[in-house]
Design a protein around this motif. Structure first.
Motif, mmCIF file in Angstrom:
data_model
loop_
_atom_site.group_PDB
_atom_site.id
_atom_site.type_symbol
_atom_site.label_atom_id
_atom_site.label_comp_id
_atom_site.label_asym_id
_atom_site.label_seq_id
_atom_site.Cartn_x
_atom_site.Cartn_y
_atom_site.Cartn_z
ATOM 1 N N GLU A 92 0.886 -1.384 0.172
ATOM 2 C CA GLU A 92 -0.107 -0.060 -0.060
ATOM 3 C C GLU A 92 0.810 1.483 0.085
ATOM 4 O O GLU A 92 0.520 2.161 -0.617
ATOM 5 N N ARG A 108 -13.528 1.187 1.527
ATOM 6 C CA ARG A 108 -13.678 2.129 2.700
ATOM 7 C C ARG A 108 -12.175 2.427 3.012
ATOM 8 O O ARG A 108 -12.015 3.546 3.748
ATOM 9 N N ILE A 109 -11.121 1.859 2.395
ATOM 10 C CA ILE A 109 -9.881 2.448 2.426
ATOM 11 C C ILE A 109 -9.973 4.049 1.725
ATOM 12 O O ILE A 109 -9.271 4.988 2.358
ATOM 13 N N ASP A 123 -13.772 -3.355 0.549
ATOM 14 C CA ASP A 123 -12.474 -3.060 1.411
ATOM 15 C C ASP A 123 -11.876 -1.698 1.071
ATOM 16 O O ASP A 123 -11.399 -0.893 1.623
ATOM 17 N N LEU A 181 -9.039 7.602 3.522
ATOM 18 C CA LEU A 181 -8.372 8.696 3.216
ATOM 19 C C LEU A 181 -9.114 10.110 2.684
ATOM 20 O O LEU A 181 -8.666 11.076 3.124
ATOM 21 N N LEU A 231 0.553 4.227 -2.723
ATOM 22 C CA LEU A 231 0.062 5.539 -2.294
ATOM 23 C C LEU A 231 1.322 6.551 -2.887
ATOM 24 O O LEU A 231 0.783 7.781 -3.349
ATOM 25 N N PRO A 275 -20.998 -1.153 8.704
ATOM 26 C CA PRO A 275 -20.306 -1.317 10.087
ATOM 27 C C PRO A 275 -19.197 -2.059 9.548
ATOM 28 O O PRO A 275 -19.252 -3.000 8.689
ATOM 29 N N LEU A 335 -7.409 -2.128 8.636
ATOM 30 C CA LEU A 335 -6.997 -1.824 7.061
ATOM 31 C C LEU A 335 -7.065 -0.116 6.798
ATOM 32 O O LEU A 335 -6.118 0.387 6.316
ATOM 33 N N VAL A 336 -8.054 0.087 7.136
ATOM 34 C CA VAL A 336 -8.330 1.673 6.771
ATOM 35 C C VAL A 336 -7.527 2.675 7.690
ATOM 36 O O VAL A 336 -6.912 3.465 7.072
ATOM 37 N N ALA A 345 -4.042 2.365 6.222
ATOM 38 C CA ALA A 345 -4.056 3.104 4.985
ATOM 39 C C ALA A 345 -3.806 4.704 5.493
ATOM 40 O O ALA A 345 -2.934 5.411 4.484
ATOM 41 N N GLU A 396 -10.763 -6.242 11.092
ATOM 42 C CA GLU A 396 -10.054 -6.245 10.023
ATOM 43 C C GLU A 396 -9.701 -5.091 9.240
ATOM 44 O O GLU A 396 -8.971 -4.400 8.759
ATOM 45 N N VAL A 397 -10.952 -4.620 8.923
ATOM 46 C CA VAL A 397 -11.117 -3.578 7.765
ATOM 47 C C VAL A 397 -10.999 -2.162 8.322
ATOM 48 O O VAL A 397 -10.068 -1.345 8.027
#
Lengths: 357, 261
Positions: A187, A317-318, A314, A322, A191, B55, B63-64, B67, B59-60
Motif C-alpha cells: 500500500e 472503505r480505504i 474493502d 483517506l 500511495l 459497519p 486496514l483503513v 492506509a 480487520e477492515v
C-alpha cells in the motif's frame, strides 16, 4: 457476479451528501474556463492534422475538476477570478495533454465516451497533438508568471517544475511496474505512486497555484495544501479504479480496462493479499501475460474473484478513510480564511469524489 | 415454631441486563483524525461529510487506519524531500537582485523539461519565445512588464505604469436584433498588432459556437469595432470569446455576447 451492483448501489445514510453547490460551481468554473481554453487552442488554428486533434478531447466535455479546484483555492485566498482564468485554462490544457499521452502509454481504447485519440489518428499524430497541448498550456502560465512580482512568479514556476517532475516520476513508476512484472507492491508503494502520478498534478498543484495568486495576508500553509491535495487525490484515484470495474457510458472508458492493462491498482494489491495461494498464482500468471493475451474471459474471472473476496468494499472503505483525512486537512489548510462558497466547495469536493460517475 | 413451611423469600427483583454491545473493544477508525500524523486511530465519529458505508469489521478497521497512517508517512516523506530541495536552492546564492534572472532560468528550465517530455514542436516554441514580453523577461536583469492593470489601478494612468485600454465596440449582423454585448476594453499593446478571436463559445455546452467575428478600426469613434455575425436560429444564451494578439497569443480582452430567446 454482482460487483456492479455492490459498487453502484446507493450508499447507506450519510451525515452529509455532497452539497449541491459543488456541481453548480464546477459547471460555472468550466463555463468560465472554456473560452480561455478555446483562445489557447486557437493559436494552432485549423492546421491540418493538428488543429482538430488538439481540440478533440476538450470538445468532449469533462468536469474540469482541476480548474474548479484552482479557482476555488484562488477565490478563497482573495484572488479576482476574472484575472486568473487563463491559469485555470493552462491547468486543464496540461491535463488534456497528459490524457493524450496516458492513452498512448496505456494503449487505452476509449476516453471521454469516444475512441482514444491515437485510435482515431494513429500514435504519431496523437503524440504530436499531446506535445502541442503541453506547449499551449505554457503560454498562459508563463504570461501570468511574468506579470507577477518576481518572487511570486518564481514560486509559481518552481511549483510547476516540481509538479512536472513528480508526475513524470509517478507515471514512470506505474509503467515500470507493468513492464517489469512487479508483483510485490504494498500500500505504501501504491500511495507513493498515486501521490506522484495523480495528486501532484490533479490536486496539489492547482491548490498551491491558487494560494499563490491570492491576496490574503496569511495564505494557507503549502504543506497543509499538499496533504489535503494528496488525500483528496488518492481518494479520487482509488474511486477511479473502482469505477473502472463497473464502467458504464458515463464513465467514458472501457469497463475493466485497468485489469486488461495490468495496472497495479489498490484493488489488485488487496486481492493478492487476501487470495488463496492458488488464486494468487493464477493472478500472477495473468499479470505476467502480455496485454494482447489477456482475454475477456480471464478478466471476467478476475472480476468474479474480486467480488468473491469483497475486495471492492474493502478498497472503497480505504478510500473513504483517506477522504476523512482529506476533510481534516482541508479544514486545517483553509480554516483560518473567511467561510463562504469557495471553502464549502473545497470541502464538498471530498464526498463528490464518491458520487461522480 | 410453626409446622408450616415458612414462606419462601420473595423472589429478588429481576436483574436488569444491558444489551450486549456489538463491539468488543473501542472503535477506532480513521474517520476523525484530529491531528495530522496520528489521525489514523482517534475516535469513532466521522468528520462532517462522510461516514463509513457499512459497519466495519476489525480487520477492515485496521486496514483503513493503516492506509491513513501510511498515507501520512508517504506525504510526509515527499514533503521532507521538497523541503530539502528548497533549502539547497535557497542556500547562499539567492539574492533579491537575482530574482528576475532566476525567473528566466526557471522558465527556460521548464521549457527544457517539456521538450524532454516528448518530441518537440519547435515552431510553437519559437512563437512563444518571440513573445516580446517573454523575451524581455528572459533577458538578464530585466523585469517583465505587466500585461493587465492591477486591480484598482487607473487604466489610463501615465506612460510607463500600465498599458492603456482601447475601447472596443461591438456591431452585429445577421439576427442582430437578438444580440447585445457586454462592454469591454482591449488592453493596448506596444506595437501594432493583429487581433484574433477563435470563436464565441457557449457558456453551456451543446450550442454551436459563433464563428463569424472580425475586427475593424472604428471610423466614427475611437477604438476598434468587433463585427459579430449572428446566424439564424442561434440558440439563446451567453457566448464568450477571448481576444488575443495574433502571433503571440497574449490575451487582451474577453468579449461576451448575449443572444436573447
Amino acid at each position: 457476479m454482482n460487483i456492479g451492483w455492490a459498487l453502484a448501489r446507493p450508499p447507506p445514510a450519510r451525515r452529509h451528501e455532497t452539497p449541491p453547490l459543488v456541481a453548480d460551481r464546477l459547471a460555472r468554473s468550466a463555463a468560465a474556463t472554456r473560452p480561455h481554453m478555446a483562445a489557447a487552442l486557437a493559436r494552432v488554428g485549423e492546421a491540418p492534422w493538428l488543429g482538430p486533434l488538439v481540440a478533440d478531447y476538450p470538445a468532449r466535455g469533462g468536469k474540469m475538476m482541476r480548474a474548479g479546484l484552482f479557482l476555488a483555492a484562488a477565490e478563497a485566498c482573495g484572488a479576482c477570478l476574472a484575472e486568473v482564468l487563463p491559469l485555470a485554462a493552462a491547468i486543464e490544457l496540461l491535463h488534456v495533454a497528459l490524457l493524450v499521452h496516458d492513452d498512448i502509454q496505456d494503449e487505452s481504447l476509449e476516453r471521454r465516451g469516444g475512441p482514444a485519440l491515437h485510435r482515431l489518428h494513429g500514435v504519431p499524430l496523437a503524440l504530436n497533438a499531446g506535445d502541442t497541448l503541453l506547449h499551449l498550456s505554457l503560454q498562459p502560465l508563463l504570461a501570468f508568471a511574468m506579470r507577477l512580482p518576481p518572487s511570486i512568479g518564481q514560486r509559481m514556476l518552481a511549483e510547476t517544475d516540481r509538479m512536472a517532475l513528480e508526475t513524470a516520476a509517478g507515471q514512470a513508476t506505474e509503467l515500470g511496474w507493468q513492464r517489469d512484472g512487479m508483483l510485490a507492491i504494498d500500500e505504501a508503494a501504491y500511495l507513493d505512486m498515486v501521490l506522484r502520478k495523480t495528486a501532484w498534478m490533479s490536486t496539489i498543484w492547482p491548490l498551491r497555484l491558487g494560494a499563490l495568486v491570492g491576496t490574503v495576508p496569511v495564505p494557507p500553509d503549502p504543506e497543509r495544501l499538499a496533504r489535503f491535495g494528496f488525500f483528496l487525490g488518492a481518494a479520487f484515484q482509488i474511486q477511479d479504479d473502482l469505477l473502472n470495474l463497473v464502467a458504464d457510458a458515463s464513465y467514458g472508458k472501457e469497463r475493466g480496462g485497468d485489469l486488461v492493462e495490468g495496472k497495479r491498482t489498490l484493488i489488485l494489491i488487496r486481492l493478492r493479499a487476501v487470495a488463496s495461494p492458488a488464486e494468487r498464482r493464477a493472478l500472477d500468471r495473468f499479470l505476467a501475460l502480455p496485454r494482447g493475451r489477456r482475454t475477456p474471459a480471464m478478466v471476467a474471472d478476475l472480476l468474479a474473484l474480486i467480488d468473491r473476496h469483497g475486495v471492492a468494499g474493502d478498497v472503497r472503505r480505504i478510500a473513504e478513510g483517506l477522504a476523512g483525512a482529506a476533510l481534516h486537512e482541508a479544514e486545517a489548510a483553509f480554516g483560518h480564511l473567511p467561510a463562504g462558497e469557495p471553502r464549502a466547495f473545497l470541502s464538498g469536493l471530498v464526498p463528490w469524489v464518491f458520487e461522480r460517475t | 415454631m410453626s409446622d408450616e413451611i415458612p414462606p419462601k423469600d420473595p423472589p429478588p427483583p429481576r436483574r436488569r441486563r444491558r444489551t450486549t454491545p456489538a463491539r468488543t473493544k473501542p472503535v477506532r477508525t480513521a474517520w476523525s483524525g484530529p491531528a495530522a500524523e496520528d489521525a489514523a486511530a482517534a475516535s469513532a465519529v466521522p468528520p462532517a461529510g462522510l461516514q463509513p458505508a457499512d459497519p466495519v469489521s476489525g480487520e477492515v478497521e485496521r486496514l483503513v487506519a493503516d492506509a491513513v497512517r501510511v498515507g501520512y508517512e508517504v506525504i510526509g516523506d515527499n514533503l521532507r524531500l521538497g523541503r530539502a530541495a528548497a533549502e539547497r536552492l535557497s542556500a547562499g546564492t539567492y539574492a533579491a537582485a537575482d530574482l528576475p534572472k532566476d525567473l528566466g532560468t526557471l522558465a527556460k528550465r521548464y521549457l527544457q523539461l517539456l521538450r524532454d517530455l516528448g518530441s518537440v514542436s519547435f515552431d510553437l516554441m519559437e512563437a512563444l519565445l518571440h513573445d516580446p514580453r517573454l523575451k524581455s523577461a528572459l533577458a538578464a536583469g530585466k523585469t517583465a512588464e505587466p500585461l493587465v492593470p492591477a486591480q484598482g489601478a487607473d487604466p489610463n494612468a501615465g506612460a510607463g505604469a500600465v498599458p492603456r485600454a482601447v475601447p472596443l465596440t461591438c456591431r452585429f449582423t445577421g439576427e442582430a436584433a437578438r444580440a447585445s454585448a457586454r462592454p469591454c476594453a482591449l488592453l493596448s499593446v506596444e506595437t501594432p498588432a493583429m487581433l484574433a478571436i477563435h470563436a464565441l463559445v457557449p457558456g453551456t455546452p451543446g450550442s454551436p459556437p459563433i464563428t463569424g467575428v472580425h475586427f475593424t478600426a472604428a471610423t466614427d469613434h475611437p477604438g476598434v469595432d468587433a463585427v459579430v455575425h449572428i446566424p439564424p436560429g442561434q440558440p439563446a444564451g451567453l457566448y464568450h470569446g477571448v481576444i488575443t494578439e495574433a502571433g503571440t497569443g497574449v490575451q487582451l480582452a474577453m468579449l461576451t455576447v448575449e443572444i436573447a430567446g
